[in-house]
Design an enzyme around this catalytic site. Structure first.
Site, PDB file in Angstrom:
ATOM      1  N   THR A 329       0.811  -1.334  -0.188  1.00 42.00           N
ATOM      2  CA  THR A 329       0.060  -0.044  -0.022  1.00 42.00           C
ATOM      3  C   THR A 329       0.879   1.222  -0.033  1.00 42.00           C
ATOM      4  O   THR A 329       1.780   1.157   0.536  1.00 42.00           O
ATOM      5  CB  THR A 329      -1.033  -0.003   1.278  1.00 42.00           C
ATOM      6  N   HIS A 382       2.472 -11.739  14.201  1.00 43.96           N
ATOM      7  CA  HIS A 382       3.759 -11.972  15.046  1.00 43.96           C
ATOM      8  C   HIS A 382       3.040 -13.625  15.553  1.00 43.96           C
ATOM      9  O   HIS A 382       3.979 -14.252  16.115  1.00 43.96           O
ATOM     10  CB  HIS A 382       3.661 -11.438  16.210  1.00 43.96           C
TER      11      HIS A 382
END
Length: 411
Positions: A329, A382
């Site tokens: 993006t 994560h």
């Protein structure tokens, strides 16, 4: 009589909202002609007539939610409106009035006005009392347009019970009495974007790591090659192809960022379908460049240009929005210097580009130079990507962008 139904849209989409009727009762339509625009969670779909004829009835109104397979209009075979079409309207209206009247017959605190479902829905959204809305209909029926054009009277002239309705905790009351406000209903796509972004933050253990790239070499290479590149490929050499190539190179070294979580398993993807975020009037969409690793710079630039144009014209198909493995993006086109991109679930990585800003950079202990610098950000899940991998991935992207000749040699 020919029924027009909501067509099959996609495996994951079962309903939509009628955004606009392109035809009205009495209009003649030819086979294949567009009659309505349907807004779904991801794209707008134009519904076509499978047969020629005259529209005899529109069963649903603009703003109504409809399901796949539902009949939304009826065609009468023929080339022009007939008396039978006009006569058919009266029974339809009587049937509608009778159905609404039977609903009103149920126990309720007071008489409720006869109104279409779309009118009631709009009134609820705007907080308008239907009993106060005037109508030109001789039978007193309220239409959506009656509610839309109605302006509520000042609070001072409202019934005494109005203050009780407005009673609410101070924290929840975001409107100031007497201040001008406007209520705007969120489009289906905007609601979906909001829902998916919240789900991404609630589901993934999202972290973001940052770095900066010296864009001197890329800018110098583009300046040197852009004219020759355009003459040969008929497409401009932009920054996105460099970033796409760098991301693919880094993904091959750190494959967990090109994966997704399915239950208690990790699905490693051995292909590179890169999503490129595009801002449109309807909101952010992420069309996918398929098998981007097999494309050269020209192929990537051409595909991004093609998908971006379709996105802005609201002509993307569902297949062009599904199945990406990683997203890029670019907030820099709007002037963003620093941001934290949100994951495009179920993907586990997204790279954020930012504005190129000239800044003084230390060349050694004694010398500085002004260099075109860009901050880049990697948000990652994560749960399967550790900090070491994420930081190393971003460093690898930085290294390849600062040595763009290597990207050209590898492509």
């Amino acid at each position: 009589m020919i029924e027009i139904k909501v067509p099959e849209l996609a495996e994951s989409i079962t309903e939509g909202t009628i955004a606009q009727w392109l035809k009205k009762v009495g209009d003649h339509v030819s086979q294949g002609e567009y009659i309505a625009e349907l807004e779904t969670d991801k794209v707008n779909v134009e519904i076509t007539a499978e047969h020629s004829g005259v529209i005899q009835e529109l069963k649903r109104e603009e703003g109504d939610t409809v399901e796949v397979g539902e009949v939304i209009a009826v065609l009468a075979e023929g080339d022009s409106p007939t008396a039978s079409t006009e006569q058919a309207e009266a029974p339809k209206e009587e049937k509608k009035v009778s159905r609404v009247a039977s609903e009103e017959a149920a126990p309720a605190p007071g008489n409720r006005p006869v109104a279409s479902p779309a009118a009631r829905k709009l009134a609820r959204e705007k907080g308008i009392d239907l009993e106060a809305v005037p109508t030109a209909d001789p039978l007193g029926r309220l239409r959506k347009q009656d509610v839309a054009s109605y302006e509520e009277k000042p609070a001072a002239s409202a019934p005494a019970k109005a203050p009780e309705k407005k009673a609410a905790p101070a924290a929840a009351n975001v409107e100031s009495p007497g201040k001008p406000v406007e209520r705007i209903k969120m489009s289906r796509r905007r609601q979906t974007i909001a829902k998916r972004l919240v789900e991404a933050q609630q589901t993934a253990a999202m972290l973001t790591t940052f770095n900066e790239v010296d864009m001197s070499a890329v800018m110098e290479l583009r300046k040197r090659r852009k004219d020759q590149f355009f003459e040969k490929h008929d497409v401009k050499l932009g920054f996105m192809s460099f970033f796409t190539k760098a991301v693919i190179g880094a993904l091959k070294e750190f494959p967990l960022l090109n994966a997704e979580i399915q239950g208690d398993e990790i699905l490693l993807k051995k292909y590179y379908d890169i999503g490129i975020a595009v801002s449109t009037d309807e909101g952010l969409v992420v069309p996918v460049v398929r098998d981007a690793d097999r494309l050269g710079f020209a192929g990537i630039e051409r595909e991004i240009m093609h998908l971006g144009k379709k996105a802005r014209e609201n002509k993307l198909s569902l297949s062009e929005l599904q199945g990406g493995t990683f997203t890029i993006t670019n907030g820099g086109v709007f002037g963003s210097l620093w941001s934290t991109p949100i994951l495009n679930a179920p993907q586990v990585g997204i790279l954020g580009m930012h504005k190129i800003q000239w800044r003084p950079v230390a060349i050694d202990e004694e010398n500085f130079e002004n260099r075109p610098m860009m901050y880049i950000a990697l948000s990652y899940d994560h749960r399967i990507v550790d900090g070491k991998e994420a930081v190393s991935f971003l460093v690898r992207v930085k290294e390849m962008l600062e040595d763009p000749e290597s990207l050209l040699l590898d492509s």
